[in-house]
Design a protein around this motif. Structure first.
Motif, PDB file in Angstrom:
ATOM      1  N   GLU A 163     -40.351 -20.603  45.104  1.00  0.00           N
ATOM      2  CA  GLU A 163     -41.473 -19.713  45.415  1.00  0.00           C
ATOM      3  C   GLU A 163     -42.631 -20.539  45.951  1.00  0.00           C
ATOM      4  O   GLU A 163     -42.922 -21.624  45.440  1.00  0.00           O
ATOM      5  CB  GLU A 163     -41.874 -18.999  44.129  1.00  0.00           C
ATOM      6  CG  GLU A 163     -42.946 -17.962  44.298  1.00  0.00           C
ATOM      7  CD  GLU A 163     -43.201 -17.229  42.995  1.00  0.00           C
ATOM      8  OE1 GLU A 163     -44.210 -17.554  42.338  1.00  0.00           O
ATOM      9  OE2 GLU A 163     -42.373 -16.363  42.636  1.00  0.00           O
ATOM     10  N   GLU A 202     -36.347 -26.175  36.581  1.00  0.00           N
ATOM     11  CA  GLU A 202     -37.330 -25.106  36.800  1.00  0.00           C
ATOM     12  C   GLU A 202     -38.730 -25.664  36.612  1.00  0.00           C
ATOM     13  O   GLU A 202     -38.985 -26.444  35.714  1.00  0.00           O
ATOM     14  CB  GLU A 202     -37.082 -23.945  35.841  1.00  0.00           C
ATOM     15  CG  GLU A 202     -35.872 -23.130  36.224  1.00  0.00           C
ATOM     16  CD  GLU A 202     -35.690 -21.908  35.348  1.00  0.00           C
ATOM     17  OE1 GLU A 202     -36.691 -21.322  34.909  1.00  0.00           O
ATOM     18  OE2 GLU A 202     -34.531 -21.545  35.108  1.00  0.00           O
ATOM     19  N   THR A 221     -34.185 -19.194  49.022  1.00  0.00           N
ATOM     20  CA  THR A 221     -33.264 -20.065  48.296  1.00  0.00           C
ATOM     21  C   THR A 221     -33.053 -21.346  49.086  1.00  0.00           C
ATOM     22  O   THR A 221     -33.120 -21.372  50.320  1.00  0.00           O
ATOM     23  CB  THR A 221     -31.912 -19.381  48.021  1.00  0.00           C
ATOM     24  OG1 THR A 221     -31.340 -18.957  49.251  1.00  0.00           O
ATOM     25  CG2 THR A 221     -32.084 -18.196  47.089  1.00  0.00           C
ATOM     26  N   THR A 280     -28.466 -30.901  40.327  1.00  0.00           N
ATOM     27  CA  THR A 280     -29.458 -29.949  39.815  1.00  0.00           C
ATOM     28  C   THR A 280     -30.438 -30.615  38.862  1.00  0.00           C
ATOM     29  O   THR A 280     -31.551 -30.132  38.699  1.00  0.00           O
ATOM     30  CB  THR A 280     -28.777 -28.771  39.092  1.00  0.00           C
ATOM     31  OG1 THR A 280     -27.944 -29.278  38.052  1.00  0.00           O
ATOM     32  CG2 THR A 280     -27.971 -27.925  40.052  1.00  0.00           C
ATOM     33  N   THR A 313     -37.936 -21.696  40.615  1.00  0.00           N
ATOM     34  CA  THR A 313     -38.036 -20.643  39.610  1.00  0.00           C
ATOM     35  C   THR A 313     -36.697 -20.323  38.961  1.00  0.00           C
ATOM     36  O   THR A 313     -36.649 -19.724  37.894  1.00  0.00           O
ATOM     37  CB  THR A 313     -38.620 -19.346  40.212  1.00  0.00           C
ATOM     38  OG1 THR A 313     -37.770 -18.901  41.271  1.00  0.00           O
ATOM     39  CG2 THR A 313     -40.040 -19.580  40.730  1.00  0.00           C
ATOM     40  N   ASP A 314     -35.588 -20.729  39.616  1.00  0.00           N
ATOM     41  CA  ASP A 314     -34.260 -20.466  39.060  1.00  0.00           C
ATOM     42  C   ASP A 314     -33.271 -21.453  39.670  1.00  0.00           C
ATOM     43  O   ASP A 314     -33.405 -21.839  40.837  1.00  0.00           O
ATOM     44  CB  ASP A 314     -33.815 -19.035  39.356  1.00  0.00           C
ATOM     45  CG  ASP A 314     -32.543 -18.660  38.621  1.00  0.00           C
ATOM     46  OD1 ASP A 314     -32.504 -18.785  37.389  1.00  0.00           O
ATOM     47  OD2 ASP A 314     -31.582 -18.262  39.300  1.00  0.00           O
ATOM     48  N   VAL A 315     -32.282 -21.840  38.881  1.00  0.00           N
ATOM     49  CA  VAL A 315     -31.234 -22.756  39.334  1.00  0.00           C
ATOM     50  C   VAL A 315     -29.883 -22.119  39.033  1.00  0.00           C
ATOM     51  O   VAL A 315     -29.629 -21.690  37.915  1.00  0.00           O
ATOM     52  CB  VAL A 315     -31.330 -24.122  38.603  1.00  0.00           C
ATOM     53  CG1 VAL A 315     -30.223 -25.049  39.074  1.00  0.00           C
ATOM     54  CG2 VAL A 315     -32.709 -24.752  38.805  1.00  0.00           C
ATOM     55  N   TYR A 316     -29.017 -22.059  40.057  1.00  0.00           N
ATOM     56  CA  TYR A 316     -27.658 -21.557  39.882  1.00  0.00           C
ATOM     57  C   TYR A 316     -26.700 -22.651  40.340  1.00  0.00           C
ATOM     58  O   TYR A 316     -26.774 -23.111  41.485  1.00  0.00           O
ATOM     59  CB  TYR A 316     -27.426 -20.289  40.703  1.00  0.00           C
ATOM     60  CG  TYR A 316     -25.996 -19.823  40.667  1.00  0.00           C
ATOM     61  CD1 TYR A 316     -25.486 -19.180  39.544  1.00  0.00           C
ATOM     62  CD2 TYR A 316     -25.139 -20.057  41.736  1.00  0.00           C
ATOM     63  CE1 TYR A 316     -24.163 -18.767  39.494  1.00  0.00           C
ATOM     64  CE2 TYR A 316     -23.816 -19.649  41.696  1.00  0.00           C
ATOM     65  CZ  TYR A 316     -23.334 -19.007  40.576  1.00  0.00           C
ATOM     66  OH  TYR A 316     -22.023 -18.610  40.521  1.00  0.00           O
ATOM     67  N   THR A 354     -40.441 -15.879  48.141  1.00  0.00           N
ATOM     68  CA  THR A 354     -39.284 -16.619  47.637  1.00  0.00           C
ATOM     69  C   THR A 354     -38.250 -16.831  48.733  1.00  0.00           C
ATOM     70  O   THR A 354     -38.138 -16.048  49.678  1.00  0.00           O
ATOM     71  CB  THR A 354     -38.602 -15.892  46.457  1.00  0.00           C
ATOM     72  OG1 THR A 354     -38.135 -14.628  46.903  1.00  0.00           O
ATOM     73  CG2 THR A 354     -39.545 -15.727  45.286  1.00  0.00           C
ATOM     74  N   LEU A 401     -31.074 -23.138  44.548  1.00  0.00           N
ATOM     75  CA  LEU A 401     -32.376 -23.066  43.899  1.00  0.00           C
ATOM     76  C   LEU A 401     -33.119 -21.863  44.448  1.00  0.00           C
ATOM     77  O   LEU A 401     -33.146 -21.661  45.663  1.00  0.00           O
ATOM     78  CB  LEU A 401     -33.206 -24.316  44.206  1.00  0.00           C
ATOM     79  CG  LEU A 401     -32.573 -25.678  43.957  1.00  0.00           C
ATOM     80  CD1 LEU A 401     -33.464 -26.773  44.521  1.00  0.00           C
ATOM     81  CD2 LEU A 401     -32.326 -25.874  42.476  1.00  0.00           C
ATOM     82  N   THR A 402     -33.691 -21.061  43.588  1.00  0.00           N
ATOM     83  CA  THR A 402     -34.638 -20.044  44.044  1.00  0.00           C
ATOM     84  C   THR A 402     -36.009 -20.692  43.913  1.00  0.00           C
ATOM     85  O   THR A 402     -36.346 -21.228  42.857  1.00  0.00           O
ATOM     86  CB  THR A 402     -34.547 -18.772  43.184  1.00  0.00           C
ATOM     87  OG1 THR A 402     -33.206 -18.271  43.256  1.00  0.00           O
ATOM     88  CG2 THR A 402     -35.514 -17.708  43.683  1.00  0.00           C
TER      89      THR A 402
END
Length: 77
Positions: A21, A47, A29, A42, A7-10, A27, A18-19
């Motif tokens: 779900e 996403e 990480t 990445t 759901t999210d990449v930092y 959730t 990575l977040t």
């Protein structure tokens, strides 16, 4: 085995988080540390990507996260 969806990449230099779900909305990480081989990027986890992972659990800032240590631990769906 639980499928996880990104759901999210930092990204931060040679590391990323990575977040993800699960189907129930939980959730967690998944972290790739800078000490892990550079062939895990990445770009492999945009996403919406769904995968399963077998990974060690670690603690970071009072939260648990899965540690990505090898791409062999990941099964893309």
């Amino acid at each position: 085995v639980v499928s996880l969806t990104v759901t999210d990449v930092y990204e931060n230099e040679d590391a990323f988080t990575l977040t993800v779900e699960d189907i129930d909305g939980n959730t967690i990480t998944v972290h790739k540390d800078a000490s892990v081989t550079a062939d895990i990027t990445t770009d492999m986890f945009p996403e919406g990507t769904t995968f399963t992972i077998v990974a060690p659990l670690s603690r970071y800032m009072n939260n648990y996260q899965l540690m990505l240590t090898s791409i062999d631990d990941v099964t893309m769906e």
